[in-house]
Enzyme design. Structure first.
Site, short mmCIF file in Angstrom:
data_model
loop_
_atom_site.label_atom_id
_atom_site.label_comp_id
_atom_site.label_asym_id
_atom_site.label_seq_id
_atom_site.Cartn_x
_atom_site.Cartn_y
_atom_site.Cartn_z
N LYS A 192 0.84 -1.19 0.00
CA LYS A 192 0.00 0.00 0.00
C LYS A 192 0.88 1.25 0.00
O LYS A 192 1.79 1.40 0.82
CB LYS A 192 -0.90 0.01 1.23
CG LYS A 192 -1.98 -1.07 1.21
CD LYS A 192 -3.05 -0.78 0.19
CE LYS A 192 -4.22 -1.74 0.31
NZ LYS A 192 -5.30 -1.41 -0.64
N LYS B 180 -13.86 -6.10 -7.31
CA LYS B 180 -14.25 -6.38 -5.93
C LYS B 180 -15.67 -6.94 -5.97
O LYS B 180 -16.62 -6.24 -6.36
CB LYS B 180 -14.19 -5.11 -5.08
CG LYS B 180 -12.81 -4.47 -4.97
CD LYS B 180 -11.89 -5.27 -4.06
CE LYS B 180 -10.50 -4.63 -3.96
NZ LYS B 180 -10.51 -3.30 -3.37
#
EC number: 5.1.1.-
Length: 343
Positions: A157, A255
Site C-alpha cells: 500500500k 471487488k
C-alpha cells in the site's frame, strides 16, 4: 427459504492503514440462506466498510425486510436470486446483494454436491497465487510485517507521496518476491509516470489505481507513458465501468462486494477479456466466508488479492486457505464455496 444475519466485529492482527484511513476492527455481516426442506445453509458476507456508508444495524434491517419475498421459495438458483432482488429490492446496496449472491452460490454447490467453481466452465489447471498486503506505515514497521509473514508475492500500500519509491527500495532489500503497488488514488499523473520507471526496476509488476477516478485526463496520460501496467480499482466498481476502463487502464481489479456478487463479477471478467484487459480480483477485510466465495473465481484471473482473512487476529469461519510456499488456494473437501462458521 429463510434469511439469517450474523454480525461480527473482526479484530485485525495489526492496524491496517491505507491512504484514506487506519483501522483495527472491521465490522461485518455473515448472511445465511437456509433451505429448511433440505437442511442446507449457504453463507455469504457483507463487510460493513465505513467509507462506503454501511452500518450493521441498518444493513441487517434491510436484509431481514426481504424475508417475506424469500419465504415462498424452496430453493433459489443464483440467476433467480438476482431476478428476485431486481423485483423486490432494486436499490439494495451491492455489498448486501453480494452476500446474498455468494450464499446462493454456496447453496447451489451443496445441491449439486460439488464445489462451486467446478460447476463453472473454467480452466482448472490455471493457478493464480494470492498476494499478501503490507499496509501503509513507517518503513521500519512495513519491513517488520514483511519479514514476519514470508509470502511469494506482496501488495504494498502506497499513496503517501515523495517517499513511496524509498519504501519499495527498503522492502526490496528483504525479499525477492514480486510486488504489486496500490497507491489508493494518492498520486498525481506526474508522480505516477515518474515513479513507474524506478518501481519497474525494483520488481513491481503493476500499479493499482494511482489517481482519483475523476482524473480521466491524468489517467489517459499515465496509460500512455507509464513504464508499468496500470490497474483500475476505484475506477471499476460495477459492470458499467468495464468498457470505460479499457480506454485508461491495462487491467481491472474486481471487488465482488462492489459489483454485487459472483454472477456479475464473472460477467465483468468476460467483458474485460473481450476488451483485452487483464483481470484481478480483490477483497475487503473479510472472514473466510467472503474469501472462500471469491476464491471460486481464481482460475479465471491473472492476479488475485484474497488475503482478507489472513489479516485477522480471529476468524469466525473456516474455508479456503492459501499455501504460504506458493500462494495458491487450498480448497476444503466440501461442496459449495467451502466455508463454515466456527464461532
Amino acid at each position: 427459504m429463510q434469511i439469517t444475519v450474523h454480525p461480527y466485529d473482526l479484530p485485525l492482527a495489526n492496524p491496517f492503514r491505507i491512504a484514506h484511513e487506519s483501522r483495527t476492527v472491521q465490522p461485518t455481516l455473515i448472511v445465511g440462506l437456509t433451505e429448511p426442506s433440505l437442511g442446507l445453509v449457504g453463507y455469504g458476507e457483507a463487510p460493513m466498510t465505513r467509507y462506503y456508508g454501511l452500518d450493521s444495524a441498518t444493513s441487517t434491517a434491510e436484509l431481514l425486510a426481504l424475508a417475506p419475498a424469500f419465504a415462498p421459495y424452496k430453493t433459489l438458483e443464483p440467476t433467480e436470486l438476482h431476478a428476485l432482488l431486481d423485483e423486490h429490492a432494486p436499490h439494495l446496496n451491492p455489498f448486501l446483494r453480494c452476500a446474498l449472491d455468494v450464499g446462493a452460490h454456496d447453496l447451489w454447490g451443496w445441491r449439486h454436491a460439488q464445489r462451486t467453481g467446478l460447476l463453472w466452465d473454467q480452466e482448472q489447471s490455471r493457478r493464480v497465487p494470492t498476494c499478501y498486503t503490507i499496509g501503509l506505515g513507517p518503513i521500519d514497521e512495513m519491513i517488520a510485517k514483511l519479514r514476519a509473514f514470508p509470502w511469494p508475492v506482496y501488495k504494498i500500500k502506497m499513496g503517501r507521496g515523495d517517499d513511496d519509491v524509498a519504501i519499495i527500495r527498503a522492502l526490496r532489500a528483504h525479499t525477492t518476491a514480486p510486488f504489486y503497488v496500490d497507491a489508493n488514488t494518492g498520486w498525481t499523473a506526474r508522480q505516477t509516470i515518474e515513479y513507474s520507471t524506478a518501481l519497474a526496476e525494483l520488481g513491481v509488476v503493476f500499479i493499482e489505481q494511482p489517481l482519483p477516478p475523476a482524473d480521466l485526463a491524468g489517467a489517459r496520460e499515465v496509460h500512455q507513458h507509464s513504464a508499468l501496467p496500470i490497474f483500475a480499482d476505484e475506477s471499476c466498481q460495477t459492470e458499467a465501468d468495464v468498457d470505460r476502463c479499457a480506454e485508461y487502464f491495462s487491467g481491472i481489479n474486481i471487488k465482488v462486494v462492489k459489483c454485487g456478487g459472483l454472477l456479475p463479477a464473472r460477467r465483468m471478467i468476460a467483458r474485460a477479456r473481450s476488451l483485452g484487459l487483464q483481470v484481478m480480483a480483490g477483497c475487503m477485510t473479510e472472514s473466510s466466508v467472503g474469501i472462500s466465495g471469491i476464491a471460486q473465481l481464481l482460475p479465471e484471473l491473472d492476479f488475485a488479492d484474497l488475503d482478507g482473512a489472513m489479516l485477522l487476529a480471529q476468524d469466525p469461519a473456516r474455508g479456503v486457505t492459501f499455501d504460504p510456499a506458493t500462494g495458491f488456494a487450498q480448497y476444503p473437501d466440501r461442496p459449495g464455496n467451502g466455508a463454515w462458521l466456527v464461532g
